[in-house]
Design an enzyme around this catalytic site. Structure first.
Site, short mmCIF file in Angstrom:
data_model
loop_
_atom_site.label_atom_id
_atom_site.label_comp_id
_atom_site.label_asym_id
_atom_site.label_seq_id
_atom_site.Cartn_x
_atom_site.Cartn_y
_atom_site.Cartn_z
N PRO A 221 0.82 -1.22 0.00
CA PRO A 221 0.00 0.00 0.00
C PRO A 221 0.86 1.27 0.00
O PRO A 221 1.91 1.30 0.63
CB PRO A 221 -0.82 -0.11 1.28
CG PRO A 221 -0.21 -1.22 2.08
CD PRO A 221 0.59 -2.07 1.17
N GLY B 129 2.36 4.81 0.82
CA GLY B 129 2.48 5.73 1.95
C GLY B 129 2.14 5.11 3.29
O GLY B 129 1.85 5.81 4.25
N ALA B 130 2.14 3.77 3.38
CA ALA B 130 1.66 3.11 4.58
C ALA B 130 2.79 2.61 5.48
O ALA B 130 2.55 1.88 6.43
CB ALA B 130 0.74 1.95 4.19
N GLY B 131 4.02 2.98 5.16
CA GLY B 131 5.14 2.60 6.02
C GLY B 131 5.81 1.31 5.60
O GLY B 131 6.68 0.80 6.30
N LEU B 132 5.42 0.80 4.42
CA LEU B 132 6.05 -0.45 3.96
C LEU B 132 6.99 -0.21 2.78
O LEU B 132 7.35 -1.15 2.07
CB LEU B 132 4.97 -1.48 3.59
CG LEU B 132 4.01 -1.91 4.71
CD1 LEU B 132 3.05 -2.99 4.22
CD2 LEU B 132 4.77 -2.41 5.94
N SER C 18 6.66 1.54 -0.13
CA SER C 18 6.13 1.39 -1.49
C SER C 18 6.91 2.24 -2.49
O SER C 18 7.25 1.77 -3.58
CB SER C 18 4.65 1.77 -1.53
OG SER C 18 4.50 3.07 -1.01
N SER C 19 7.19 3.48 -2.12
CA SER C 19 7.84 4.37 -3.09
C SER C 19 9.26 3.89 -3.39
O SER C 19 9.71 3.94 -4.54
CB SER C 19 7.85 5.81 -2.60
OG SER C 19 8.46 5.89 -1.33
N ALA D 162 10.28 0.78 -3.29
CA ALA D 162 10.19 -0.42 -4.12
C ALA D 162 9.87 -0.06 -5.56
O ALA D 162 10.47 -0.63 -6.50
CB ALA D 162 9.13 -1.36 -3.55
N ASP E 145 15.27 2.93 3.11
CA ASP E 145 14.22 2.22 2.36
C ASP E 145 14.76 1.68 1.04
O ASP E 145 14.50 0.54 0.66
CB ASP E 145 13.06 3.16 2.04
CG ASP E 145 12.27 3.58 3.26
OD1 ASP E 145 12.83 3.57 4.36
OD2 ASP E 145 11.09 3.93 3.10
#
Ligand code: MEV
Length: 328
Positions: A112, A114-117, A119-120, A122, A164
């Site tokens: 998802p 902007g959910a802290g995982l 995403s951007s 990746a 990240d």
């Protein structure tokens, strides 16, 4: 079509403080963004995105920087989803010397936004890898991570760490301190993620911490205290002492809350996990909404989260040993 994927991540320790030179320990998880690219000779960029917390949309815009996207969803959503792609394609052009190349870009992601995982990160890693390979250049993972970092740095206006993007490019558990990024050993981690269905604005949250830190000496001390938690956490990971890792994750969450980056739903999920007997629980990433990470080898935390008001999705996450994957 050239296709690459890259994993998302959770922060075991150290988000936000890492922006100010403290160490952080993110860990890649098996949730991936897949980016397919096809070069086009007219210099245009066409982005088709699925599953970026949007219903799916297509944007097409020209080579000129001031060309506005022709699209029928809200501009802020489009901006959020395409800024990283734009900037990643600039990195592709720079790395390959193909200044005028355009691309059809297709993004599919089960991370998802902007959910802290991560995403951007990746999306940036997978887009740069696929884009460069599509025009005949294969980057080694150090340069890939560096160029993906430049992408985040540009979009987040200089407020980004290497954590990240390095983690997404290389996979596994990593330690990042300033420019020093390295893979570290970690024991088998029983990671559970809770997602509130929302997202925080990383740029705004990072700016908020910066302001607090400039205004109050104790906020600067809090950032330094997070650094101490991370150093203790690294030792606990090296010793395979999960109980201590969990205790330090709890502590890390408290310090992030003090810096104003938690939210009601993140706190509810953290407390639901703790009440269910999780070894430790904290928000992950920039905060403001999004995800928490907990450690629990039993099914209790996942079950408790799935019944927690404000939690939209709870799932177990495997560590991703491999970072970027070259699929086609
Ligand atoms: C965002 O995922 C993590 C932050 O530490 C920002 C960064 O490291 O770039 C908040």
């Amino acid at each position: 079509m050239t296709l690459s994927s890259a994993p998302g991540k959770v922060y075991l320790f150290g988000e936000h403080a890492v922006v100010y030179g403290e160490p952080a320990v993110p860990c890649a998880i098996e949730r991936r963004a897949r980016v397919g690219v096809e070069p086009r000779e007219d210099g245009k960029l066409r982005v088709h995105a699925e599953d970026l917390s949007l219903d799916g949309f297509t944007v097409e815009y020209g080579a000129a920087a001031d060309d506005r996207p022709d699209v029928d969803v809200s501009e802020s959503l489009v901006t959020a989803a395409t800024q990283y792609v734009d900037s990643a394609i600039e990195q592709v052009r720079d790395a390959t010397g193909e200044d005028d190349v355009g691309f059809d870009v297709t993004i599919e992601s089960d991370i998802p936004l902007g959910a802290g995982l991560g995403s951007s990160a990746a999306v940036a890693v997978a887009a740069i890898d696929a884009g460069t390979r599509a025009v005949g250049t294969t980057l080694e993972s150090g340069e890939l991570a560096e160029r993906a970092y430049r992408t985040e740095y540009d979009v987040q206006e200089g407020q980004a760490s290497r954590a990240d993007t390095f983690c997404s490019a290389t996979g596994g558990a990593v330690r990042v301190e300033g420019d020093d990024c390295r893979s570290i050993e970690a024991p088998d981690l029983p990671i559970v993620v809770g997602f509130d269905g929302g997202a925080g604005d990383t740029g705004e949250l990072v700016a908020g911490v910066r302001t607090l830190r400039e205004e109050y000496a104790f906020a600067a001390d809090t950032v330094e205290a997070i650094g101490d938690v991370v150093r203790n956490g690294e030792e606990a990971l090296a010793d395979g002492d999960l109980a201590e890792v969990g205790r330090l994750m709890d502590f890390n969450h408290g310090l992030l809350s003090a810096l104003g980056v938690s939210s009601r739903s993140l706190d509810s999920m953290v407390w639901a996990a703790r009440d269910a007997g999780a070894i430790g629980a904290k928000l992950t990433g920039a905060g403001g909404g999004g995800c928490i990470v907990a450690l629990d080898p039993t099914p209790e935390t996942e079950t408790a989260l799935s019944f927690t008001p404000g939690c939209e999705e709870a799932f177990r996450a495997e560590l991703a040993e491999t970072g970027v994957k070259r699929l086609e």
